[in-house]
Design a protein around this motif. Structure first.
Motif, short mmCIF file in Angstrom:
data_model
loop_
_atom_site.label_atom_id
_atom_site.label_comp_id
_atom_site.label_asym_id
_atom_site.label_seq_id
_atom_site.Cartn_x
_atom_site.Cartn_y
_atom_site.Cartn_z
N PHE A 1 0.82 -1.21 0.00
CA PHE A 1 0.00 0.00 0.00
C PHE A 1 0.85 1.26 0.00
CE2 PHE A 1 -2.98 -3.04 2.11
CZ PHE A 1 -3.79 -3.17 1.00
N MET B 1 -3.89 -9.82 5.72
CA MET B 1 -3.69 -8.62 6.52
C MET B 1 -4.87 -8.40 7.46
SD MET B 1 -1.96 -5.18 5.56
CE MET B 1 -1.80 -3.89 6.76
N PHE C 1 -6.51 -5.57 10.05
CA PHE C 1 -6.41 -4.13 10.31
C PHE C 1 -6.86 -3.79 11.72
CE2 PHE C 1 -6.53 -4.62 5.82
CZ PHE C 1 -5.80 -3.56 5.30
N ASN D 1 -9.07 -1.58 12.87
CA ASN D 1 -10.52 -1.55 13.13
C ASN D 1 -11.23 -2.67 12.37
OD1 ASN D 1 -9.61 0.68 14.39
ND2 ASN D 1 -11.40 1.91 13.91
N ALA E 1 -11.99 -3.73 9.72
CA ALA E 1 -12.32 -3.53 8.30
C ALA E 1 -13.18 -4.66 7.76
CB ALA E 1 -11.04 -3.38 7.46
N LEU E 2 -14.13 -5.15 8.55
CA LEU E 2 -15.14 -6.06 8.01
C LEU E 2 -16.08 -5.23 7.15
CD1 LEU E 2 -16.11 -8.31 11.03
CD2 LEU E 2 -14.63 -8.86 9.12
N PHE E 3 -16.44 -5.72 5.97
CA PHE E 3 -17.29 -4.94 5.07
C PHE E 3 -18.69 -4.83 5.67
CE2 PHE E 3 -14.41 -7.25 1.93
CZ PHE E 3 -13.42 -6.31 2.10
N PRO E 4 -19.16 -3.60 5.92
CA PRO E 4 -20.41 -3.45 6.67
C PRO E 4 -21.64 -3.89 5.89
CG PRO E 4 -19.59 -1.33 5.95
CD PRO E 4 -18.53 -2.33 5.60
N HIS E 5 -21.55 -3.96 4.55
CA HIS E 5 -22.73 -4.31 3.77
C HIS E 5 -22.80 -5.81 3.48
CE1 HIS E 5 -19.39 -3.67 1.14
NE2 HIS E 5 -20.00 -4.29 0.16
N MET E 6 -21.85 -6.57 4.03
CA MET E 6 -21.88 -8.01 3.82
C MET E 6 -21.96 -8.68 5.19
SD MET E 6 -18.82 -8.65 1.12
CE MET E 6 -18.52 -7.63 -0.30
N PHE F 1 -24.34 -9.28 10.56
CA PHE F 1 -23.55 -8.20 9.98
C PHE F 1 -22.59 -7.68 11.04
CE2 PHE F 1 -27.11 -8.40 7.14
CZ PHE F 1 -26.56 -8.10 5.91
N ARG G 1 -10.93 -14.21 8.12
CA ARG G 1 -11.03 -13.78 6.73
C ARG G 1 -9.63 -13.62 6.12
NH1 ARG G 1 -13.53 -7.98 5.26
NH2 ARG G 1 -11.55 -7.39 6.16
N ALA G 2 -8.68 -13.13 6.94
CA ALA G 2 -7.33 -12.94 6.42
C ALA G 2 -6.60 -14.26 6.24
CB ALA G 2 -6.53 -12.02 7.36
N TYR H 1 -11.40 -0.12 4.17
CA TYR H 1 -12.22 -1.17 3.57
C TYR H 1 -11.65 -1.58 2.22
CZ TYR H 1 -15.78 -0.29 7.08
OH TYR H 1 -16.46 -0.15 8.25
N SER I 1 -6.04 -6.36 -0.02
CA SER I 1 -5.15 -7.31 0.66
C SER I 1 -5.73 -8.72 0.61
CB SER I 1 -4.93 -6.90 2.11
OG SER I 1 -6.00 -7.33 2.93
N LEU I 2 -7.06 -8.81 0.44
CA LEU I 2 -7.68 -10.13 0.34
C LEU I 2 -7.62 -10.67 -1.08
CD1 LEU I 2 -10.74 -9.49 2.65
CD2 LEU I 2 -8.79 -10.93 3.14
N ALA J 1 -27.87 -3.13 7.83
CA ALA J 1 -26.48 -3.57 7.74
C ALA J 1 -25.54 -2.56 8.39
CB ALA J 1 -26.08 -3.76 6.28
#
Lengths: 366, 415
Positions: A59, A86, A88, A90, A92-97, A137, A153-154, B313, B319-320, B414
Motif C-alpha cells: 500500500f 492482513m 487491520f 478496526n 475492516a469487516l465490510f459493513p454491507h456483507m 452483519f 477472513r485474512a 475497507y 489485501s484479500l 447492515a
C-alpha cells in the motif's frame, strides 16, 4: 549465510520511505523475517513501524531500497497479487456483507467454486469458533467477535505471510489477552509467518519470537523478548521496554564485560558494558525497577542512599518512588510480602542491586 | 433449592413491576418534554403547510358552482324522473335563480363551470336570461321554443349531474380521461395532453437525475479523498451557485448557450463547428441548466456518505486479493448506495416540479407539469385543474419516497 538465507522469508534491503521529501519516516531499513517466525514491530506512534508494514503489504512504495518476499523482489507486484493476509486495526469487516459473505470474499475474487467456498467458510468459522454467527452483519458483532472474523477472513485463502496492524488496539484488556492466546495458537497450528505491529510492549512480549524496536524510523534493537528486556542495547530500548531507572553519569573505565560509572553526585558504580561505549563519555546507568531491593543485605554490591517520595499501592505490589543520587524519579517495585510498614514518605534507606543487573547505556537526550 | 428459587423470584416480580412503572413514567415525561420542544414547529407545519395543501387538494374534487347558483332547481330536479322534460315549476325556478345569480355576480363562475362540460353549455345561462319572459307568464314553452338546448333531456341530465358537490372531472382530465354517460373514457387524441406532459416531466427529471449522478459521483469521490482544508474550499465552490438567484443562473445559461453565445462562438472559432448548435429553447438547454442547478443536491449527501467510508475497507479488499477495480465495485460502491439514492431522490423530486428553467430555456415541447399548474392558477383561474395536476405531482413524490424507504431499509440494518 546460506542456511540463514534459506529460512529468510521477507527481506527489507536498504528501504527508505519519505512522504513529503523532507522527513524520512523509515531510514535505511535492513530486516530479515524468518519463515514461520512471529516478528513484532514495536515502537511509539510515528516511529515508522506501520509504514514498514504497509510497504510490505504493497500500500506504500519505498522511496529507496528493495523488499524481497521468498527471494523475489516485489516492488512490481501489486498489493492484490502479493498473497499476503492482513488484519487491520478496526477489523475492516465490510459493513454491507454478513459474516459469510465477508469470509467468502477473498475466495470469490480468486474464482473459487461455490461449493468449495461454502466448505472453506464453514471450516474457517469453526477455526475461530464462531459458526453460529454466519448470518450476522459486523454491526451486530462485539469487538472480539469482529476481530476473530477479520482474522479468519485474512487466513481463509491460506496466505503464508500474515500482517497485523495493531489488531487488538480497540479491545479491552481481558479480551485482548484472550485474543493474544488465540493468535498464538493460530500461528503455531497453521505454521504462519506473522509480522505484527503494536505499541503495547506487554503484547509484544507475549506473542513474539523476536521483537524489532523502532524509534524515529530506525530499528533500535531486534532480538528475542528476553534478550531485549534483559540486555537493552541503548537507553531508548531500556526505557521503552518495562520500568527502568536511569541515572546519568560519566564512564570512567571499561573492559569488555564491566565498566565503572561516576554518577553526577560523585558515586562510583559498576555496571555491565554495552557495545559502542568509550571511556570519558556521558552515559546512563540503567537498572530495572524490579531488580532493585530496598534495604538489602551485603550480597547486593551496588548501594545508594535514597529517600521515599511516594508510595502507590497496586494490590500485588507497591510502587515506591524515591529520590536517589539527585534524581527523584527512581522507582522500585516492592512485592506486597516484602513491604515494611515504616516505609513511608520521607523515610531514608539504602537502595541496592547486583551490579551485574545494571548496564551502562548511551546518554539519554536531555 | 426450589424454596430458595421461589424466595428469590417472588420479590423480583414486584420489583420488576415497580421498575417498569418508573421506567414508563420517565419515558412519558421525556415524551412530554420532546413534544413541547417541537410544538412551535408542529404548529407552523399544520398552519402553514398541511392546512393549505389539504384545502388546495380538496379543491381538485370540489364542485360548488352549480350547487351554489341553482340550489332550488337542483332540489326539484332530484325528484325528476329523467324520461320527459321537467315541469313548468322547474323552468320557472331555473329562470328565477339565474336572475338572482346574475344579480349576485355568480354567473361568471357558473358559465365557466358549464363550459368545462361543453362549449355550448357555457352560453346557456346567458341565452336563457335573454329569452326569459316577464314574471307570471308561463316559462316552459317559451324557453323550449327559444332555447333549443332546453328541449333536450340530456341538457337537464347534465345539469343535475353538475349539481353534485364533488366531481372527478379534474382528476380524470389530469390523466386525459373524461366521464361520458357514466363511463370513464379516454378523451379524443387531439385533446389529450396531460399524460404526455406527465411522461415528459418524468423523462426530463429522470435524465437530469442520471446526468447528476454521472457527473456528481466522481466529483464527490474525488472531494472525499482530498485533505480536509482543500475539500472545504472545493465544497464552497460546489455551493457557490446556491448564492446566486435561480433566475440569474437560468438567464446566464441563455447567454452561454444561445446561437451567438459564448459556447457556440468558441466552438465555431475553434473550427469545430460550421454553424451554431441549437443549445437553448429546446430539450438540451433544459437538461444542461437543470443538471447544473441541481448537481449540488446530489453531491452534498453523497459527499457526506463517502466521507464516512473508511479507506481501510478498500485496502482490506485489496489485501484479500481483489483487483483495485473489484475492490471499488464490490466494497466501496455498495456502501455509497444510500448516498446515491438519497441524492438522486432529492434531485428527481426537485426536478419533476421545475418551472422557471424549462419555461425560460425550453421550447413549447419542453414544458413540465408545473408550467400547467401555473397556467391554470394564473391565467385561467381554474383551481380544480391546477390542484389536480399539483396532486398528481404530490402522489408521484410520495410514491417515490415510499420506494426509497423500502429500498433503504436493508442498508440501514447492515450499517
Amino acid at each position: 549465510m546460506t542456511s540463514n538465507s534459506a529460512s529468510t522469508f521477507v527481506r527489507f534491503k536498504g528501504v527508505e520511505k519519505s512522504y513529503d521529501g523532507l522527513k524520512t519516516v523509515v531510514k535505511r531499513l535492513d530486516l530479515d523475517v524468518f519463515r514461520g517466525e512471529f516478528l513484532t514491530l514495536l515502537g511509539p506512534s510515528g516511529s515508522g513501524k506501520t509504514t514498514s508494514l504497509m510497504m510490505l503489504a504493497g500500500f506504500e512504495t519505498p522511496t529507496q531500497g528493495q523488499i524481497f518476499l521468498d527471494g523475489i523482489a516485489i516492488e512490481n507486484v501489486p498489493a492484490h497479487r502479493r498473497g499476503i493476509g492482513m488484519v487491520f486495526q478496526n477489523y475492516a469487516l465490510f459493513p454491507h456483507m454478513n459474516v459469510t459473505e465477508n469470509m467468502a470474499f477473498p475466495l470469490q475474487v480468486r474464482g473459487m467454486g461455490r461449493h468449495e467456498i461454502e466448505t472453506r467458510v464453514k471450516k474457517a468459522l469453526e477455526m475461530v469458533r464462531l459458526g453460529d454467527l454466519a448470518k450476522r452483519f459486523s454491526a451486530q458483532l462485539s469487538g472480539g467477535q469482529q476481530q476473530r472474523i477479520a482474522l479468519a477472513r485474512a487466513l481463509i485463502f491460506e496466505p503464508k505471510l500474515v500482517l497485523m496492524d495493531e489488531p487488538l488496539g480497540a479491545l479491552d484488556k481481558q479480551l485482548r489477552e484472550q485474543m493474544q492466546l488465540e493468535i498464538r495458537r493460530l500461528h503455531r497450528d497453521l505454521g504462519l509467518t506473522v509480522v505484527f505491529v503494536t505499541h503495547d510492549q506487554a503484547e509484544a512480549l507475549t506473542l513474539s519470537d523476536r521483537i524489532a524496536i523502532f524509534n524515529d524510523g530506525v530499528i533500535q534493537q531486534i532480538d528475542t523478548p528476553q534478550a531485549l528486556y534483559e540486555r537493552p542495547a541503548n537507553a531508548f530500548v531500556a526505557t521503552f521496554m518495562g520500568d527502568t531507572n536511569v541515572l546519568p553519569g560519566v564512564l570512567t573505565s571499561l573492559n569488555t564485560h564491566q565498566c565503572q560509572v561516576r554518577l553526577d553526585l560523585g558515586e562510583q558504580m559498576f555496571a555491565r558494558t554495552t557495545p559502542g561505549l568509550t571511556s570519558g563519555n556521558r552515559t546512563s546507568l540503567s537498572i530495572r525497577s524490579e531488580r532493585v531491593i530496598l534495604d538489602g543485605d551485603e550480597r547486593y554490591d551496588s548501594r545508594l542512599p535514597g529517600s521515599i517520595e511516594e508510595c502507590i499501592y497496586l494490590g500485588d505490589h507497591v510502587r515506591i518512588r524515591l529520590n536517589v543520587s539527585g534524581s527523584n524519579d527512581f522507582n522500585v517495585k516492592v512485592p506486597i510480602a516484602q513491604m515494611q510498614p515504616h516505609w513511608r514518605e520521607g523515610h531514608r534507606l539504602p537502595v541496592c542491586w547486583h551490579s551485574a543487573d545494571a548496564s551502562a547505556l548511551d546518554a539519554m537526550p536531555a | 433449592m426450589p424454596e430458595a428459587l421461589a424466595f428469590e423470584s417472588a420479590p423480583s416480580v414486584v420489583q420488576t413491576q415497580r421498575l417498569q412503572q418508573r421506567l414508563h413514567a420517565n419515558k412519558r415525561a421525556y415524551t412530554r418534554r420532546s413534544l413541547l420542544l417541537i410544538l412551535p414547529l408542529l404548529v407552523l407545519l399544520v398552519a402553514g403547510f398541511m392546512t393549505p395543501i389539504g384545502s388546495l387538494l380538496t379543491k381538485s374534487v370540489e364542485n360548488p358552482e352549480v350547487a351554489n347558483a341553482l340550489p332550488n332547481t337542483l332540489k326539484l330536479l332530484n325528484s325528476w324522473d329523467g324520461t320527459t322534460l321537467p315541469a313548468e315549476s322547474v323552468f320557472n325556478t331555473l329562470g328565477q335563480e339565474l336572475r338572482t345569480a346574475r344579480a349576485q355576480g355568480q354567473l361568471f363562475a357558473l358559465n365557466r363551470r358549464l363550459g368545462y362540460e361543453s362549449a355550448s353549455l357555457r352560453s346557456l345561462p346567458t341565452a336563457i336570461l335573454s329569452r326569459l319572459p316577464a314574471d307570471g307568464s308561463p316559462v316552459r314553452d317559451t324557453l323550449i321554443n327559444d332555447v333549443p338546448a332546453l328541449g333536450d333531456i340530456k341538457t337537464w341530465a347534465t345539469l343535475k349531474q353538475l349539481g353534485k358537490p364533488y366531481t372527478s372531472l379534474y382528476w380524470l382530465a389530469a390523466f386525459d380521461l373524461k366521464m361520458d354517460a357514466g363511463q370513464v373514457r379516454a378523451v379524443a387524441p387531439d385533446k389529450a395532453l396531460y399524460v404526455d406532459v406527465l411522461k415528459r416531466s418524468l423523462t426530463i427529471a429522470a435524465l437530469v437525475t442520471v446526468l447528476c449522478v454521472l457527473l456528481g459521483y466522481p466529483l464527490a469521490y474525488w472531494l472525499s479523498r482530498q485533505p480536509a482544508r482543500r475539500a472545504n474550499l472545493l465544497l464552497i465552490l460546489v455551493l457557490l451557485p446556491f448564492w446566486t438567484s435561480l433566475i440569474v443562473r437560468t438567464a446566464s445559461w441563455i447567454v452561454l448557450l444561445q446561437s451567438g453565445g459564448l459556447i457556440n462562438n468558441s466552438l465555431i472559432d475553434l473550427g469545430i463547428l460550421d454553424k451554431p448548435l441549437q443549445l437553448v429553447f429546446n430539450r438540451a438547454g433544459v437538461l444542461i441548466s437543470m443538471t447544473h442547478i441541481l448537481l449540488p443536491f446530489l453531491i452534498l449527501p453523497l459527499y457526506a456518505v463517502m466521507k464516512g467510508i473508511d479507506s481501510r475497507y478498500e485496502r482490506a479488499a485489496i489485501s484479500l486479493g481483489a483487483h483495485p477495480y473489484t475492490a471499488f465495485r464490490r466494497v466501496y460502491l455498495p456502501q455509497t448506495y444510500a448516498g446515491v439514492t438519497a441524492g438522486a431522490l432529492l434531485v428527481f423530486i426537485m426536478a419533476i416540479g421545475y418551472y422557471i428553467t424549462p419555461a425560460l430555456l425550453g421550447g413549447p415541447g419542453d414544458q413540465m407539469l408545473s408550467y400547467f399548474v401555473a397556467y391554470y392558477t394564473n391565467t385561467t383561474i381554474n383551481w380544480g385543474m391546477a390542484t389536480a395536476l399539483g396532486g398528481q405531482l404530490l402522489i408521484i413524490v410520495l410514491l417515490l419516497y415510499w420506494v426509497y424507504a423500502r429500498i433503504s431499509r436493508p442498508a440501514n440494518r447492515a450499517a
